[in-house]
Design a protein around this motif. Sequence first.
Motif, short mmCIF file in Angstrom:
data_model
loop_
_atom_site.label_atom_id
_atom_site.label_comp_id
_atom_site.label_asym_id
_atom_site.label_seq_id
_atom_site.Cartn_x
_atom_site.Cartn_y
_atom_site.Cartn_z
N LEU A 106 0.81 -1.22 0.00
CA LEU A 106 0.00 0.00 0.00
C LEU A 106 0.85 1.27 0.00
O LEU A 106 0.38 2.33 -0.41
N ASP A 108 3.04 1.94 -1.96
CA ASP A 108 3.24 2.32 -3.37
C ASP A 108 2.02 3.04 -3.94
O ASP A 108 2.04 3.43 -5.12
N TYR A 109 0.98 3.20 -3.11
CA TYR A 109 -0.26 3.82 -3.60
C TYR A 109 -0.68 4.96 -2.67
O TYR A 109 -1.68 4.86 -1.95
N THR A 113 -1.76 9.23 -5.92
CA THR A 113 -1.94 8.33 -7.07
C THR A 113 -3.26 7.55 -6.98
O THR A 113 -3.46 6.59 -7.72
N GLY A 115 -4.55 6.23 -3.94
CA GLY A 115 -4.68 5.56 -2.65
C GLY A 115 -5.18 4.12 -2.73
O GLY A 115 -5.01 3.42 -3.72
N VAL A 118 -7.37 2.59 -5.75
CA VAL A 118 -6.59 2.19 -6.93
C VAL A 118 -5.85 0.88 -6.65
O VAL A 118 -5.77 0.00 -7.52
N ALA A 119 -5.34 0.74 -5.43
CA ALA A 119 -4.66 -0.50 -5.05
C ALA A 119 -5.61 -1.69 -5.16
O ALA A 119 -5.24 -2.78 -5.61
N VAL A 122 -5.97 -3.00 -8.65
CA VAL A 122 -4.86 -3.89 -9.01
C VAL A 122 -5.11 -5.28 -8.45
O VAL A 122 -4.89 -6.29 -9.13
#
Length: 238
Positions: A106, A108-109, A113, A115, A118-119, A122
């Motif tokens: 997390l 990386d988000y 971008t 948060g 969006v994670a 993926v």
Amino acid sequence: MQKLSIAYQTGVTPGKWIDRFVERYPAVDLKVWREDEGQILDLLATGEADAVFVRYRGESPKDATRHVIPLYEELEVVCAGKDHDVEYFEESVPLETVESFPQLDLADYPLSTGGIPVAMEVVASGAQVLRTQQSIARLFARKDVVVRFIEDGSPTQVGIAWPSVAEDTTLLEEFIGIVRGRTASSSRQTSVRNQEQKAKRINEQKKAKAKAQAKAKQQDKSSSKRPQGAKAKPRKHR
């Protein structure tokens, strides 16, 4: 107007405590917000928040500058896309199995971008799985994402933290008391203690006044019984 500022981390649900505080203190300017980025404990050091609901793993973040009371434990879960191998486990997945899948971080988000939402997109694609707290999985649940408990996972603790030194802690102590389950009439609530102490002082003042009045009346009676011009006999010392 009195003010109180409370911050909390994603997934933490302080609503019931906030509602009870508002019911008891409707005139207080209460500010509550969710802090998704940065170290939430820094808000205490900067004075931006009077108290924070913090999530931690392992040892308590309590130190010389702040108090921390643990409130409850959160279980760790794994989130994966539909038709992922995780879906075929009924309730929980062994830790070793979860660790064998590509992992999503997390960190990386960030919010910049997109948060966690969006994670989760993926995760829904099946590219990676996400290990997180059950509360976060519930908050950002999707129909195309499955959630299972992790056997021997790493639980996290949620606690409330506040500065060990503050100018006026009356309202803060009231809020902490509510979080700890004290009722409005609890003798451990600051407001109740203050009322009790005030009532005790008033009662003591009334008793002292009544005692002084009784003593004055007794002296008046003694003076009226003594013949005019007579002097009180000196006491004999043994």
